[in-house]
Design an enzyme around this catalytic site. Sequence first.
Site, mmCIF file in Angstrom:
data_model
loop_
_atom_site.group_PDB
_atom_site.id
_atom_site.type_symbol
_atom_site.label_atom_id
_atom_site.label_comp_id
_atom_site.label_asym_id
_atom_site.label_seq_id
_atom_site.Cartn_x
_atom_site.Cartn_y
_atom_site.Cartn_z
ATOM 1 N N HIS A 113 0.814 -1.210 0.000
ATOM 2 C CA HIS A 113 0.000 0.000 0.000
ATOM 3 C C HIS A 113 0.853 1.268 0.000
ATOM 4 O O HIS A 113 1.700 1.472 0.854
ATOM 5 C CB HIS A 113 -0.910 -0.027 1.238
ATOM 6 C CG HIS A 113 -1.734 1.198 1.433
ATOM 7 N ND1 HIS A 113 -2.708 1.600 0.528
ATOM 8 C CD2 HIS A 113 -1.738 2.119 2.425
ATOM 9 C CE1 HIS A 113 -3.277 2.701 0.965
ATOM 10 N NE2 HIS A 113 -2.705 3.040 2.110
ATOM 11 N N ALA A 155 -2.944 -6.662 6.167
ATOM 12 C CA ALA A 155 -1.706 -6.015 6.601
ATOM 13 C C ALA A 155 -1.665 -4.563 6.130
ATOM 14 O O ALA A 155 -1.859 -4.288 4.943
ATOM 15 C CB ALA A 155 -0.503 -6.789 6.067
ATOM 16 N N PHE A 157 0.734 -2.616 5.538
ATOM 17 C CA PHE A 157 1.802 -2.359 4.577
ATOM 18 C C PHE A 157 1.638 -3.192 3.309
ATOM 19 O O PHE A 157 2.510 -3.173 2.440
ATOM 20 C CB PHE A 157 3.171 -2.634 5.216
ATOM 21 C CG PHE A 157 3.243 -3.955 5.935
ATOM 22 C CD1 PHE A 157 3.531 -5.119 5.257
ATOM 23 C CD2 PHE A 157 2.990 -4.017 7.292
ATOM 24 C CE1 PHE A 157 3.569 -6.338 5.912
ATOM 25 C CE2 PHE A 157 3.035 -5.234 7.969
ATOM 26 C CZ PHE A 157 3.325 -6.389 7.279
ATOM 27 N N GLU A 158 0.499 -3.893 3.198
ATOM 28 C CA GLU A 158 0.230 -4.642 1.963
ATOM 29 C C GLU A 158 -1.044 -4.099 1.317
ATOM 30 O O GLU A 158 -0.991 -3.089 0.633
ATOM 31 C CB GLU A 158 0.170 -6.142 2.262
ATOM 32 C CG GLU A 158 1.545 -6.681 2.688
ATOM 33 C CD GLU A 158 1.598 -8.179 2.829
ATOM 34 O OE1 GLU A 158 1.463 -8.888 1.806
ATOM 35 O OE2 GLU A 158 1.781 -8.653 3.960
ATOM 36 N N MET A 159 -2.207 -4.721 1.570
ATOM 37 C CA MET A 159 -3.425 -4.228 0.930
ATOM 38 C C MET A 159 -4.233 -3.302 1.846
ATOM 39 O O MET A 159 -5.116 -2.587 1.386
ATOM 40 C CB MET A 159 -4.250 -5.423 0.436
ATOM 41 C CG MET A 159 -3.499 -6.200 -0.647
ATOM 42 S SD MET A 159 -4.196 -7.823 -1.051
ATOM 43 C CE MET A 159 -5.583 -7.360 -2.063
#
Length: 365
Positions: A113, A155, A157-159
């Site tokens: 993200h 997460a 820092f992901e989606m």
Amino acid sequence: MKKLLHPVTITLFIVTLIFLLPFILPSKDVKKFTDEALRQRAISTNMLPVPKTYDKLLKVVDNPKNRMTAKKIALGKELFNEKLMSKDRDISCASCHLLDQGGDDNLAVAIGHQGRANPFHLNSPTVLNSALAKAEFWNARAKDVEEQAGGPVQAPFEMNMKPHEVVERLNLVPSYVSKFQDVFGSAISFENVRKAIGAYERTLLTYGAYDKFLEGDNSAISAKAKRGMALFLTKGCKGCHTGMSVGGQSVQQFPLRRYLSDYMGMIFEPDFRIKESPFPFVNEGGFLGADDRLKFRVPILRNISKTAPYFHNGAVKELKEVVRIMSKYQLGNEFTPKQIDEVVEFLKTLDGDLVEYHIKAKPHS
């Protein structure tokens, strides 16, 4: 009276001798196998070829708690590629798991993200053949692909999505509302999102030269690769990298060994980070595995030549160096350059293409 050697001199002699032992002791020749004997050696340890038919696939990977059906797999494939499930609608599972490039993103650290990097500097494990593993993620915290599928979505820092946000987004798409009702007999839920993606990921198995050799085609891999395979099977590699997936079946400590020679040049090197690391490379990100005990899920080696860089933080770029490190720090017997070349040649035979399963639709699927 004879003068005794100083204790420090004796200690240095013993340490030097221990360090030199691997180099002065004669190495045993690797046993030579016929093609059939080599094949049977692998098969006897459950290193089996990937199934090529859907019926056989079901026997290997179907989940009793999430039965695979044609419609569920098709829905899972849509969701795997669905960017609506990310906060900015710009990332999907497929963004980090490139199916035509080894099933990962070929980056040292996963980027999610708004360009955020994984805070532990972890790279993305391959999704290919991951359903064959007994646990998912580097620290084996997820028991299967269904559980794993929910992690990156949530997460930050992901989606960067919450489960209720995913459900709200998908409910705005009439076709998804209809398909979830058809597949699960209920409204959209985050649990069923995970189940659908998991069912699809269970079909992502690859088949290549290694499988052809196991099935009896002696010409499928080269003589050099066969020598590498013999090394792999007899020197200890297959103790951890086993099963149909050639890995992913257990959690093991890494590294098992450390050497005095790792510290010999410390005072001459301006950068001490590599010496402070518990690994034979810089531990960018500080990740120490499960429970911070240097315990890692054994990586799947299928398609390993396509998934550089290597190790949990992508610290090593070359597959040859990976083999050298593993032979030295896990097996305690560093391979020669010739042996490394032969093992790498074998590992390349583990590359494969996605099997195109002809998924049979049943009346209820």
